[in-house]
Write an enzyme that holds these catalytic residues in place. Structure first.
Site, PDB file in Angstrom:
ATOM      1  N   GLU A 128      11.890  -2.687  21.964  1.00 24.78           N
ATOM      2  CA  GLU A 128      11.499  -3.764  21.062  1.00 24.78           C
ATOM      3  C   GLU A 128      12.284  -3.699  19.757  1.00 24.78           C
ATOM      4  O   GLU A 128      11.775  -4.084  18.695  1.00 24.78           O
ATOM      5  CB  GLU A 128       9.993  -3.709  20.804  1.00 24.78           C
ATOM      6  CG  GLU A 128       9.188  -3.995  22.051  1.00 24.78           C
ATOM      7  CD  GLU A 128       7.690  -3.867  21.834  1.00 24.78           C
ATOM      8  OE1 GLU A 128       7.250  -3.899  20.665  1.00 24.78           O
ATOM      9  OE2 GLU A 128       6.963  -3.733  22.826  1.00 24.78           O
ATOM     10  N   ASN A 146      -2.962 -15.922  18.883  1.00 23.01           N
ATOM     11  CA  ASN A 146      -2.747 -14.561  19.349  1.00 23.01           C
ATOM     12  C   ASN A 146      -4.106 -13.928  19.604  1.00 23.01           C
ATOM     13  O   ASN A 146      -5.073 -14.230  18.909  1.00 23.01           O
ATOM     14  CB  ASN A 146      -1.976 -13.791  18.266  1.00 23.01           C
ATOM     15  CG  ASN A 146      -1.780 -12.322  18.594  1.00 23.01           C
ATOM     16  OD1 ASN A 146      -2.198 -11.446  17.840  1.00 23.01           O
ATOM     17  ND2 ASN A 146      -1.155 -12.018  19.708  1.00 23.01           N
ATOM     18  N   HIS A 183      -0.131  -7.260  14.116  1.00 19.65           N
ATOM     19  CA  HIS A 183       0.655  -6.029  14.259  1.00 19.65           C
ATOM     20  C   HIS A 183      -0.226  -4.879  13.766  1.00 19.65           C
ATOM     21  O   HIS A 183       0.162  -4.097  12.906  1.00 19.65           O
ATOM     22  CB  HIS A 183       1.961  -6.123  13.456  1.00 19.65           C
ATOM     23  CG  HIS A 183       3.154  -5.751  14.260  1.00 19.65           C
ATOM     24  ND1 HIS A 183       4.122  -4.875  13.835  1.00 19.65           N
ATOM     25  CD2 HIS A 183       3.545  -6.137  15.510  1.00 19.65           C
ATOM     26  CE1 HIS A 183       5.060  -4.756  14.760  1.00 19.65           C
ATOM     27  NE2 HIS A 183       4.734  -5.506  15.783  1.00 19.65           N
ATOM     28  N   ASN A 184      -1.401  -4.794  14.364  1.00 19.06           N
ATOM     29  CA  ASN A 184      -2.445  -3.912  13.854  1.00 19.06           C
ATOM     30  C   ASN A 184      -2.160  -2.436  14.097  1.00 19.06           C
ATOM     31  O   ASN A 184      -2.099  -1.640  13.160  1.00 19.06           O
ATOM     32  CB  ASN A 184      -3.787  -4.294  14.483  1.00 19.06           C
ATOM     33  CG  ASN A 184      -4.173  -5.739  14.219  1.00 19.06           C
ATOM     34  OD1 ASN A 184      -3.683  -6.359  13.277  1.00 19.06           O
ATOM     35  ND2 ASN A 184      -5.035  -6.288  15.050  1.00 19.06           N
ATOM     36  N   SER A 216      -5.792 -10.090  19.925  1.00 20.36           N
ATOM     37  CA  SER A 216      -5.599  -8.656  19.734  1.00 20.36           C
ATOM     38  C   SER A 216      -6.893  -7.938  20.099  1.00 20.36           C
ATOM     39  O   SER A 216      -7.883  -8.032  19.380  1.00 20.36           O
ATOM     40  CB  SER A 216      -5.217  -8.351  18.278  1.00 20.36           C
ATOM     41  OG  SER A 216      -5.100  -6.951  18.081  1.00 20.36           O
ATOM     42  N   GLU A 252       0.147 -13.950  14.100  1.00 20.98           N
ATOM     43  CA  GLU A 252       0.070 -12.904  15.110  1.00 20.98           C
ATOM     44  C   GLU A 252      -0.351 -11.592  14.467  1.00 20.98           C
ATOM     45  O   GLU A 252      -0.348 -11.447  13.238  1.00 20.98           O
ATOM     46  CB  GLU A 252       1.409 -12.727  15.826  1.00 20.98           C
ATOM     47  CG  GLU A 252       1.699 -13.810  16.854  1.00 20.98           C
ATOM     48  CD  GLU A 252       2.773 -13.403  17.836  1.00 20.98           C
ATOM     49  OE1 GLU A 252       3.558 -12.496  17.510  1.00 20.98           O
ATOM     50  OE2 GLU A 252       2.829 -14.000  18.924  1.00 20.98           O
ATOM     51  N   ASN A 282      -4.649 -19.382  15.299  1.00 22.87           N
ATOM     52  CA  ASN A 282      -5.671 -18.341  15.184  1.00 22.87           C
ATOM     53  C   ASN A 282      -5.136 -16.999  15.627  1.00 22.87           C
ATOM     54  O   ASN A 282      -4.195 -16.915  16.413  1.00 22.87           O
ATOM     55  CB  ASN A 282      -6.919 -18.709  16.001  1.00 22.87           C
ATOM     56  CG  ASN A 282      -6.622 -18.834  17.483  1.00 22.87           C
ATOM     57  OD1 ASN A 282      -6.371 -17.854  18.168  1.00 22.87           O
ATOM     58  ND2 ASN A 282      -6.640 -20.062  17.997  1.00 22.87           N
ATOM     59  N   GLN A 313       8.503  -0.233  15.851  1.00 23.08           N
ATOM     60  CA  GLN A 313       9.855  -0.750  15.662  1.00 23.08           C
ATOM     61  C   GLN A 313      10.336  -0.503  14.238  1.00 23.08           C
ATOM     62  O   GLN A 313       9.538  -0.354  13.317  1.00 23.08           O
ATOM     63  CB  GLN A 313       9.884  -2.257  15.942  1.00 23.08           C
ATOM     64  CG  GLN A 313       9.287  -2.649  17.283  1.00 23.08           C
ATOM     65  CD  GLN A 313       7.841  -3.076  17.177  1.00 23.08           C
ATOM     66  OE1 GLN A 313       7.065  -2.530  16.400  1.00 23.08           O
ATOM     67  NE2 GLN A 313       7.465  -4.051  17.977  1.00 23.08           N
ATOM     68  N   HIS A 331      -1.526  -7.211  25.594  1.00 19.76           N
ATOM     69  CA  HIS A 331      -0.850  -7.917  24.501  1.00 19.76           C
ATOM     70  C   HIS A 331      -0.009  -9.072  25.015  1.00 19.76           C
ATOM     71  O   HIS A 331       0.015 -10.140  24.412  1.00 19.76           O
ATOM     72  CB  HIS A 331       0.040  -6.930  23.736  1.00 19.76           C
ATOM     73  CG  HIS A 331       0.769  -7.535  22.584  1.00 19.76           C
ATOM     74  ND1 HIS A 331       0.260  -7.537  21.306  1.00 19.76           N
ATOM     75  CD2 HIS A 331       1.965  -8.163  22.517  1.00 19.76           C
ATOM     76  CE1 HIS A 331       1.121  -8.153  20.504  1.00 19.76           C
ATOM     77  NE2 HIS A 331       2.166  -8.529  21.213  1.00 19.76           N
TER      78      HIS A 331
END
Length: 767
Positions: free
Chosen positions: A337, A563, A115-116, A565, A113, A525, A265, A64
């Site tokens: 985090e 980003n 956050h999957n 992933s 970005e 992207n 988080q 990441h």
């Protein structure tokens, strides 16, 4: 997660102790580091790492944070960026977010970005903190965040786990963004079996600033102070972006007596709201030399990246960090985090003024260190050194892998299994039934159930929002200058042809911006793929990157950042390759924006711009009606897309277009339904006599748009199209009196029936 302290006899692992105990075992594999990576860390340091150093390297060298599997391919973006494209950027790849000059002294920054995985584990907090993180990226550039967008992917709409994940994700996005006072102006909601067990929750934020207010993440000026401000640091989020789900870095009920906390988080949007206003005042007051948000990898990232991009040295007193949990170790503090935190570099003479501004906003702020010329990042804990590393080796010189790349063995068979064998509707009754079934399908149905949970118009500068083709916000109240943003990707197209599929995603986002009257200017992207250890996935990734980069070069718009992933898969099954593309465009006066809904003026002409072909590979029709995926995706002609955009922008600027809507999933039929329902106005459509109605209604050929033209402007507009070589077809007229979509010799469907079909699907599934 257990503490390292018992293994060391209750003592903190210092640099001195690490040098004296070279054979002390360390859980580097549990933290995601490979044998050779751990060996390289020892070579860099000339000793074994301390626990805190091991924590830093493990998070910063994670996929990441370090992009170790993608760097080799992402370089192609730089290789294909021309000097003309670079001239549009004030900040690009490598910064917190890309920044472009939009004229009149204004700059706009935007980024998307992922956050999957956190959003699958804990949908509400995972999605909420995804929004919070991307907002802070925009804030760190010196900009006021203006709006957010949310490209989302889920498993089958009727699957039990989708009913668990989707409502929580939507509530998290809405709850956090609404509390920040940021309008949610666009995005996507897509359903496909491949996303079951691995939803995609991508978040985009756009912000604006004066050009001179641009800030970058660097720690320059020896003697300048490092200030940590915002929320306290806690145990939540440890391991959120890497593999810190180890028993090594926190206590458990048996050992340390502390309750285990999830790696997701926990967000507090009200804290972030005051943090935003505090940062903006600090910027206006000229009190910040460099700034970095604390997102993935927390203080490990912020300190190493600031030092690496600045003078190369920094000293940090870690015991000054405000904590909200007792007994946290240095490794935990560096890896946490916890949200709503920022790190700034401030001149010594400005520290007092900095603290006054933070106190005004009731934001906790402390001096935790200073910039040095040692070339080392040195972190101290109660007078002892727990980190002493070259910062570039942490932040910018991680591993780079040339992963095996191999076209999947079943790719040829997938492409060969085209949709030509599928039964097609032919009679008027079958076509009418297909139209209603398509309109009500989960991927084409109204997203109103989702978007009504978002505040789309807060702050009063939203000009267009869902279900518009792109969101648009006003930047300058005096001139009316604004920006439009759209995100797109059809994963089925990318599965069939990653190179062409990525270009189709770019083309659709580009077109969605242009139909509103904005000039496409820049790209961001979010490249969502399966495991990079799968050569087939890496082939998809390589081809998609090259397709996107080549496409941007042809269109003349730069990729400003983004980003990657990876590891988006359930077991051995990867998601559809999903390179989400965001395009930003600028419009000099938002009052001339073009809506998607046809108006109430009778007799306006409906024109179809572009060419329609028999193209159904990866189409929504094949997916909905037959559950089929195979063949080739629609052809993409980026020169034609550029021409179409120029015509649409010129039509908007000269007042020739009253409505415009791009054609994509669902084809012309879907565009007609959405335009009629958005304008609450009927229309009469006559297809050309020599065409197959099914192909014209449901094909998904690219490079097309539906436009409504006032009668007084029809000749001028069509002459412009003909002169520029853009094909156009007159297909109907606006007819407010009918309150129906009438397609001659095919079907007549009342708007009320269409609306019931279009708007009923998601409420029936999720209410």
């Amino acid at each position: 997660m257990t503490s390292t302290q018992p293994a060391l006899g209750g003592r903190i692992d210092t640099v001195e102790h690490a040098a004296a105990t070279p054979d002390h075992p360390q859980p580097y594999r549990e933290l995601g580091l490979k044998d050779d990576e751990y060996a390289r860390i020892r070579d860099i340091l000339g000793r074994r790492p301390t626990d805190a150093e091991l924590a830093m390297y493990s998070v910063m060298w994670s996929e990441h944070c370090s992009y170790k599997s993608s760097k080799a391919h992402l370089r192609y973006f730089g290789e294909t960026t021309t000097d003309e494209m670079r001239a549009k950027m004030l900040a690009g790849i490598g910064e917190n977010a890309g920044v472009v000059d939009i004229g009149d002294g204004w700059a706009v920054t935007f980024k998307v970005e992922s956050h999957n995985h956190p959003s699958y584990v804990e949908p509400h907090q995972g999605a909420a903190t995804g929004v919070g993180g991307i907002v802070r990226d925009i804030l760190a550039m010196g900009a006021r965040p203006l709006a957010v967008l949310d490209p989302l992917r889920f498993g089958p709409a009727d699957a039990p786990d989708t009913k668990r994940v989707l409502p929580g994700v939507v509530a998290g996005i809405g709850g956090y963004g609404n509390c920040l006072g940021l309008p949610n102006i666009g995005g996507e909601v897509v359903f496909d079996p491949s996303y079951a067990g691995n939803p995609l929750v991508n978040a985009l934020c756009v912000g604006a600033m004066r050009v001179e207010d641009l800030h970058l993440a660097h720690a320059s000026g020896v003697g300048n102070k490092v200030m940590l401000f915002g929320a306290r640091t806690g145990l939540d989020g440890i391991g959120g972006v890497s593999v810190l789900a180890s028993e090594t870095f926190a206590g458990d009920e048996a050992g340390g007596g502390r309750k285990k906390l999830p790696s997701v988080q926990v967000g507090d949007p009200f804290t972030e709201k005051v943090l935003i206003e505090c940062c903006l005042e600090l910027f206006r007051s000229g009190l910040v030399v460099g700034i970095q948000d604390l997102g993935g990898a927390g203080l490990s990232c912020a300190t190493s990246e600031l030092a690496s991009a600045g003078e190369g040295g920094m000293r940090v007193e870690l015991d000054r960090v405000p904590l909200r949990a007792e007994g946290m170790t240095p490794a935990e503090i560096l890896s946490s985090e916890s949200q709503e935190r920022m790190c700034a570099v401030v001149r010594p003479d400005d520290v007092e003024a900095f603290l006054r501004v933070c106190a005004k906003w009731d934001v906790i702020a402390v001096e935790i260190g200073e910039v040095t010329d040692t070339g080392r990042l040195q972190v101290h804990w109660h007078g002892e050194t727990v980190v002493d590393v070259p910062p570039r080796t942490v932040a910018h010189e991680g591993p780079v892998y040339e992963r095996p790349v191999e076209r999947p063995a079943d790719q040829d068979a997938l492409v060969a299994d085209g949709p030509e064998r599928l039964a097609r509707p032919s009679t008027p009754g079958e076509l009418r039934e297909t139209l209603l079934r398509m309109v009500a399908s989960p991927n084409l149905a109204s997203r109103r159930w989702v978007t009504e949970q978002y505040d789309r118009y807060v702050r009063g500068n939203t000009v267009l929002a869902q279900p518009a083709d792109s969101g648009m916000v006003r930047i300058d109240e005096e001139t009316g200058r604004g920006v439009a943003v759209a995100t797109d990707c059809n994963g089925r197209y990318v599965k069939l042809d990653p190179y062409q599929g990525a270009q189709l995603a770019l083309a659709e986002a580009y077109r969605n911006v242009a139909v509103t009257g904005a000039v496409p200017l820049a790209v961001t992207n979010c490249l969502n793929f399966g495991s990079p250890e799968d050569p087939g996935v890496m082939w998809q990734f390589q081809q998609a990157v090259r397709g996107l980069a080549d496409g941007c070069r042809e269109l003349g718009i730069p990729v400003t950042g983004g980003n990657v992933s990876f590891y988006n898969q359930t077991g051995g099954t990867a998601i559809l390759p999903t390179p989400v593309v965001g395009v930003l465009g600028v419009i000099d006066d938002v009052r001339r924006r073009v809506p998607a809904g046809i108006g109430a003026e009778a007799g306006e002409t409906l024109l179809l711009l572009g060419d329609t072909r028999d193209e159904f590979g990866g189409s929504e029709w094949a997916h909905v009606v037959h559950g089929h995926l195979g063949g080739r995706p629609p052809a993409v002609d980026l020169a034609r897309e550029k021409l179409l955009a120029e015509v649409l922008v010129a039509g908007s600027r000269d007042g020739m277009v009253s409505a415009a809507h791009d054609l994509s999933e669902g084809g012309l039929a879907q565009a007609l339904v959405e335009a009629a329902l958005a304008g609450q106005t009927g229309c009469r459509v006559v297809l050309p006599a020599d065409v197959d109605p099914f192909v014209w209604l449901f094909a998904e050929s690219a490079g097309r748009a539906l436009v409504a033209i006032p009668r007084s402007e029809e000749l001028r507009f069509t002459d412009m199209c003909s002169a520029r070589g853009l094909p156009w077809t007159r297909i109907g007229v606006v007819d407010p009196a009918s309150k129906a979509l009438e397609i001659q010799d095919v079907a007549t469907v009342d708007l009320a029936e269409l609306r019931a079909a279009w708007e009923g699907t998601l409420p029936a599934l999720f209410d």
